[in-house]
Design a protein around this motif. Structure first.
Motif, PDB file in Angstrom:
ATOM      1  N   ASP A 192     -32.649 -34.605  -2.738  1.00  0.00           N
ATOM      2  CA  ASP A 192     -32.078 -35.941  -2.862  1.00  0.00           C
ATOM      3  C   ASP A 192     -32.026 -36.455  -4.294  1.00  0.00           C
ATOM      4  O   ASP A 192     -31.181 -37.285  -4.632  1.00  0.00           O
ATOM      5  N   SER A 193     -32.916 -35.996  -5.156  1.00  0.00           N
ATOM      6  CA  SER A 193     -32.964 -36.481  -6.536  1.00  0.00           C
ATOM      7  C   SER A 193     -31.950 -35.788  -7.444  1.00  0.00           C
ATOM      8  O   SER A 193     -31.807 -36.160  -8.616  1.00  0.00           O
ATOM      9  N   SER A 194     -31.248 -34.793  -6.922  1.00  0.00           N
ATOM     10  CA  SER A 194     -30.248 -34.082  -7.724  1.00  0.00           C
ATOM     11  C   SER A 194     -29.111 -35.023  -8.086  1.00  0.00           C
ATOM     12  O   SER A 194     -28.741 -35.910  -7.310  1.00  0.00           O
ATOM     13  N   GLU A 195     -28.524 -34.819  -9.278  1.00  0.00           N
ATOM     14  CA  GLU A 195     -27.487 -35.745  -9.738  1.00  0.00           C
ATOM     15  C   GLU A 195     -26.594 -35.101 -10.781  1.00  0.00           C
ATOM     16  O   GLU A 195     -26.968 -34.111 -11.432  1.00  0.00           O
ATOM     17  N   PHE A 196     -25.407 -35.690 -10.946  1.00  0.00           N
ATOM     18  CA  PHE A 196     -24.473 -35.236 -11.966  1.00  0.00           C
ATOM     19  C   PHE A 196     -24.737 -35.959 -13.286  1.00  0.00           C
ATOM     20  O   PHE A 196     -25.117 -37.134 -13.312  1.00  0.00           O
ATOM     21  N   THR A 197     -24.516 -35.237 -14.369  1.00  0.00           N
ATOM     22  CA  THR A 197     -24.563 -35.844 -15.691  1.00  0.00           C
ATOM     23  C   THR A 197     -23.194 -36.459 -15.981  1.00  0.00           C
ATOM     24  O   THR A 197     -22.250 -36.262 -15.208  1.00  0.00           O
ATOM     25  N   PRO A 198     -23.034 -37.200 -17.084  1.00  0.00           N
ATOM     26  CA  PRO A 198     -21.705 -37.741 -17.428  1.00  0.00           C
ATOM     27  C   PRO A 198     -20.665 -36.641 -17.588  1.00  0.00           C
ATOM     28  O   PRO A 198     -20.981 -35.493 -17.910  1.00  0.00           O
ATOM     29  N   VAL A 199     -19.416 -36.989 -17.378  1.00  0.00           N
ATOM     30  CA  VAL A 199     -18.299 -36.046 -17.476  1.00  0.00           C
ATOM     31  C   VAL A 199     -18.225 -35.464 -18.889  1.00  0.00           C
ATOM     32  O   VAL A 199     -18.336 -36.187 -19.891  1.00  0.00           O
ATOM     33  N   SER A 200     -18.036 -34.135 -18.942  1.00  0.00           N
ATOM     34  CA  SER A 200     -17.889 -33.457 -20.230  1.00  0.00           C
ATOM     35  C   SER A 200     -17.350 -32.057 -19.991  1.00  0.00           C
ATOM     36  O   SER A 200     -17.561 -31.474 -18.918  1.00  0.00           O
TER      37      SER A 200
END
Length: 296
Positions: A192-200
Motif C-alpha cells: 500500500d505504501s508504494s507510489e510513483f515519483t514525479p513525471v520524468s
C-alpha cells in the motif's frame, strides 16, 4: 570450443569456477527464469526498490498481460496449472468450482474459495534501484505483480481527484518511476505504501531508450496457447488430484506426477509456514517457485 581450448581451460580451472558460479546461482534463485525480477524482503518482510514500467514490446499492443492460474492441494496431490480462462476458454477447475458453489453447502463454497483462480499481471520493467541486488540495476526484466499494484497503475492513468494529473506509467518520456515498498501487515505482504515519483523521462538519451525497448521480453508468448494444457489434460489432472485414482493417464502424465513429488512436498511445507489469506497483494508469489518446479 575446441578440444585444445577445453584442455587449456581445465588447467586454468576456469570451468570449475564457472560451474561453481552456476551452482551458486541455482541455490540462490532456485533455477527460476532469469528474465523475472522479484523484490527481496528482509526477515521482517520489508523491502524497497525503484522500478520503471516499460512500454509494450515491439510488435505487441499492450505493456502487460494477465494470467489466471490455480494452485491447490487435493487428496491426490497438488494441482498447479495455468487456467484456460486466461484465453477465454472453459476450464475444468472453474466448472468444478461452479458446481461446488451451487451445491448449497458452506463446505462446497469454502472449497471453491480455496481453489479459486489467482490473477497475475506481467510487465517488462527497468530496475532503477535495487538495494538488495544492485547488480540488477540498469537492466530489463519481467515482473509479476498482483491486483493491488495494478490498481495503482490504473489510478495513475485515471486519477480520482481533479488536482491530480493523469500519467501513462508505461511511457518512456511522460511516465514515472515507481517506488515499490513492501511491508508486513498482520502477517501478510502489503504494498500500500508504494507510489510513483514525479513525471520524468527514464533516460535523456533516446538511443539508449531504444536499446532498452529492443531488450524487452515478449509478453504475448507468456499467454500463448502453448503455455496451456488442453481441457482434457487439465480435467485428467484435476480428477487425479481430487483422488480419483482410477483415471487413466498416459505415460507422459504419470512421469509428470512422479516429477511433481518433491515439488509438492516443498509446496506443502511452504503453505504450512506461510499464511494464506483469501486475497493478498501477491497471491502468486508464495508458490511461484514451487509452481515452476511442478510444471517442468
Amino acid at each position: 570450443m575446441s578440444f585444445a581450448n577445453l584442455k587449456k581451460q581445465s588447467k586454468l580451472g576456469s570451468l570449475t569456477a564457472k560451474l561453481v558460479k552456476e551452482v551458486e546461482k541455482l541455490n540462490t534463485n532456485g533455477g527460476s527464469d532469469e528474465r523475472l525480477w522479484k523484490l527481496d524482503v528482509d526477515k521482517s518482510g520489508n523491502g524497497y526498490a525503484v522500478i520503471r514500467f516499460l512500454p509494450a514490446p515491439n510488435g505487441e499492443d499492450l505493456p502487460f498481460v494477465k494470467l489466471y492460474s490455480h494452485a491447490f492441494q487435493g487428496t491426490g496431490g497438488w494441482y498447479i496449472e495455468n487456467s484456460l480462462t486466461t484465453l477465454g476458454q472453459k476450464d475444468p477447475v472453474s466448472e468444478y468450482n461452479t458446481q461446488l458453489w451451487n451445491n448449497g453447502t458452506d463446505a462446497g463454497k469454502e472449497t471453491a474459495r480455496k481453489q479459486k483462480r489467482k490473477l497475475t499481471y506481467i510487465s517488462n520493467i527497468y530496475v532503477v534501484k535495487d538495494p538488495a541486488n544492485p547488480e540488477n540495476e540498469g537492466k530489463v526484466f519481467l515482473y509479476k505483480y498482483g491486483k493491488k499494484i495494478f490498481d495503482k497503475l490504473t489510478a495513475a492513468m485515471q486519477p480520482e481527484f481533479e488536482d491530480e494529473e493523469a500519467i501513462d506509467p508505461f511511457d518512456f518520456w511522460q511516465g514515472a518511476n515507481f517506488k515499490l515498498k513492501a511491508k508486513n501487515v498482520a502477517g501478510y505482504r502489503n504494498y500500500d505504501s508504494s507510489e510513483f515519483t514525479p513525471v520524468s523521462p527514464l533516460l535523456d538519451d533516446d538511443d539508449a531508450l531504444e536499446g532498452l525497448w529492443k531488450k524487452e521480453n515478449s509478453l504475448a508468448e507468456l499467454v500463448a496457447n502453448d503455455q496451456f494444457k488442453s481441457y482434457d489434460e487439465l480435467k485428467t489432472r484435476l480428477s487425479y488430484v481430487l483422488g480419483n485414482k482410477k483415471v487413466t493417464q498416459d505415460a507422459e502424465t504419470i512421469d509428470e506426477d512422479s516429477d511433481r513429488g518433491e515439488a509438492e512436498q516443498l509446496v506443502t511445507a511452504a503453505v504450512k509456514s506461510t499464511p494464506t489469506p483469501s486475497s493478498t497483494d501477491d497471491d502468486d508469489e508464495a508458490l511461484s517457485y514451487f509452481a515452476k518446479l511442478a510444471a517442468e
